[in-house]
Design a protein around this motif. Structure first.
Motif, short mmCIF file in Angstrom:
data_model
loop_
_atom_site.label_atom_id
_atom_site.label_comp_id
_atom_site.label_asym_id
_atom_site.label_seq_id
_atom_site.Cartn_x
_atom_site.Cartn_y
_atom_site.Cartn_z
N LEU A 215 0.82 -1.21 0.00
CA LEU A 215 0.00 0.00 0.00
C LEU A 215 0.86 1.26 0.00
CD1 LEU A 215 -2.74 -1.05 2.60
CD2 LEU A 215 -3.02 -0.89 0.11
N ASN A 216 1.86 1.28 0.85
CA ASN A 216 2.64 2.50 1.04
C ASN A 216 3.57 2.83 -0.12
OD1 ASN A 216 1.51 3.02 3.52
ND2 ASN A 216 3.19 2.15 4.71
N GLN A 217 4.11 1.81 -0.77
CA GLN A 217 5.14 2.05 -1.77
C GLN A 217 4.60 2.62 -3.08
OE1 GLN A 217 8.37 2.02 -1.39
NE2 GLN A 217 8.32 1.25 0.70
N TRP A 218 3.33 2.31 -3.41
CA TRP A 218 2.82 2.71 -4.72
C TRP A 218 1.51 3.48 -4.63
CZ3 TRP A 218 3.90 -2.53 -7.69
CH2 TRP A 218 5.26 -2.61 -7.96
N ALA A 219 1.35 4.27 -3.58
CA ALA A 219 0.22 5.20 -3.47
C ALA A 219 -1.15 4.52 -3.53
CB ALA A 219 0.32 6.30 -4.54
N HIS A 220 -1.28 3.41 -2.81
CA HIS A 220 -2.56 2.71 -2.74
C HIS A 220 -3.25 2.97 -1.41
CE1 HIS A 220 -0.36 -0.34 -5.49
NE2 HIS A 220 -1.11 0.45 -6.24
N PRO A 221 -4.48 3.45 -1.39
CA PRO A 221 -5.19 3.58 -0.12
C PRO A 221 -5.65 2.23 0.42
CG PRO A 221 -6.60 4.27 -1.93
CD PRO A 221 -5.24 4.05 -2.50
N GLU A 222 -6.09 1.33 -0.46
CA GLU A 222 -6.57 0.01 -0.05
C GLU A 222 -6.83 -0.84 -1.29
OE1 GLU A 222 -6.59 -2.69 1.67
OE2 GLU A 222 -7.34 -1.63 3.44
N PHE A 223 -6.71 -2.16 -1.13
CA PHE A 223 -7.08 -3.10 -2.17
C PHE A 223 -8.47 -3.66 -1.86
CE2 PHE A 223 -2.38 -3.65 -1.95
CZ PHE A 223 -2.06 -3.20 -3.22
N ALA A 224 -9.29 -3.80 -2.86
CA ALA A 224 -10.55 -4.52 -2.71
C ALA A 224 -10.27 -6.00 -2.91
CB ALA A 224 -11.57 -4.04 -3.74
N SER A 225 -11.14 -6.85 -2.39
CA SER A 225 -11.09 -8.27 -2.74
C SER A 225 -11.93 -8.49 -3.98
CB SER A 225 -11.62 -9.12 -1.58
OG SER A 225 -13.01 -8.90 -1.41
N ILE A 226 -11.79 -9.65 -4.60
CA ILE A 226 -12.64 -9.96 -5.76
C ILE A 226 -14.10 -9.97 -5.33
CG2 ILE A 226 -13.24 -11.72 -7.47
CD1 ILE A 226 -10.29 -12.51 -7.57
N LYS A 227 -14.39 -10.63 -4.22
CA LYS A 227 -15.77 -10.67 -3.72
C LYS A 227 -16.26 -9.27 -3.38
CE LYS A 227 -15.41 -15.27 -1.57
NZ LYS A 227 -15.42 -15.99 -0.26
N GLY A 228 -15.39 -8.47 -2.79
CA GLY A 228 -15.78 -7.13 -2.37
C GLY A 228 -16.14 -6.23 -3.54
N PHE A 229 -15.29 -6.24 -4.58
CA PHE A 229 -15.59 -5.36 -5.71
C PHE A 229 -16.76 -5.89 -6.52
CE2 PHE A 229 -14.75 -3.25 -9.86
CZ PHE A 229 -14.93 -1.95 -9.41
N GLN A 230 -16.92 -7.20 -6.57
CA GLN A 230 -18.11 -7.75 -7.23
C GLN A 230 -19.37 -7.24 -6.54
OE1 GLN A 230 -18.48 -12.04 -7.14
NE2 GLN A 230 -19.99 -12.04 -8.80
#
Length: 309
Positions: A215-230
């Motif tokens: 998250l910190n190295q490439w300016a990501h606030p958070e990753f979604a999961s596959i289930k979550g974004f679906q």
């Protein structure tokens, strides 16, 4: 002579490690994402090493040997076929959300006849994408925030977004905007880096540490999961049909090590940009290795999403 070379190499490694440990690319706002991509674009390192595509490559199923740059082009064609975009007629309008320097957009315009608008929050990416696009290709670019698209409702026949979601602090708003601008009968194609869903197992201490670096190295606030974004797509106000997903982790996994190997295969691409480029390349290596470990171990997954309105 040898001692001097060793000292220089050692100094570069130490400097790269110190830069990596600074974590100065932590997500703060959309402006911090734009600044990170402006810097990556202006130093030309990624372009010199990886070509016109910043996204991962597709190596087949099961994966086999393939040139890194050709694998990136193959990824575009695989996603077009899987999502059904190849069933749309030439002249269909397509929005590329998170277009990078336009590699995918140019393939979509050139090989499928789409009228493409590529958008990025990075002015440097939009400028470089425009410079790389030949006259006569139905492909243009604009600076735009994916969470507030300056586009009318139902204005595109297709919406395409590859590896942009991790930069979005509001995944539901991201899903809503992608679907808002999609016309009835249109196709959505999304591919993203996704974390393991919490319902499939909590992260261990080691995994939490790795996740924080990713998250910190490439300016990501958070990753979604596959289930979550679906779910984000399914519950959207603009949703009209079932969302289908697939996990392409195995087919894309070689990309992480290959992205490092490009620096060895094309040393002139790095050395030609000067010592700072070497330092930057070394700085990115630990994150690339952690990404490989995360995807290989199941902490991360490469999810693809499709629907037809």
């Amino acid at each position: 002579m040898i001692l001097g070379a060793v000292l220089v190499a050692g100094g570069l490694l130490v400097a790269a490690a110190l830069l990596w440990l600074r974590r100065d690319r932590r997500y703060q706002s959309s402006e911090s994402v734009a600044e990170a991509y402006d810097a990556w674009t202006d130093d030309r390192l990624l372009e010199r090493l990886w070509g016109e595509h910043v996204h991962l490559g597709h190596y087949g199923n099961p994966p086999g040997a393939r040139d890194f740059r050709r694998a990136k082009e193959a990824f575009v064609h695989e996603l077009v076929r899987w999502s059904g975009l190849d069933q749309l007629p030439a002249g269909s309008t397509l929005l590329d959300v998170g277009c990078g320097i336009g590699g995918s957009a140019r393939i979509l315009a050139r090989d499928y006849g789409f009228d493409v608008l590529g958008i990025s929050i990075s002015p440097a990416q939009v400028q470089r994408a425009t410079e790389l696009t030949p006259d006569g290709l139905t492909c243009r670019f604009a600076v735009m925030d994916a969470l507030a698209l300056d586009c009318q409702d139902r204005s595109f026949d297709a919406v395409w977004s590859v590896e942009a979601g991790p930069h979005m602090p509001d995944k539901q708003r991201y899903a809503d905007e992608l679907l808002r601008v999609l016309r009835p009968g249109g196709c959505l194609a999304v591919a993203d880096w996704n974390r393991r869903d919490p319902s499939d197992g909590a992260m261990s201490r080691k995994e939490r540490w790795v996740m924080r670096q990713l998250l910190n190295q490439w300016a990501h606030p958070e990753f979604a999961s596959i289930k979550g974004f679906q779910t984000n797509l399914d519950v959207s106000t603009y949703h009209l049909s079932a969302v289908e997903t697939a996990d392409w982790t195995e087919s894309t996994l070689p990309s992480w090590i290959e992205s490092i190997a490009e620096g060895i295969k094309r040393p002139g691409a790095v050395l030609g940009l000067g010592p700072f480029a070497v330092l930057q390349g070394l700085r990115e290596t630990p994150t690339l290795l952690l990404m490989h470990w995360a995807f290989a171990s199941g902490l991360m997954q490469f999810g693809v999403f499709r629907l037809k309105r």
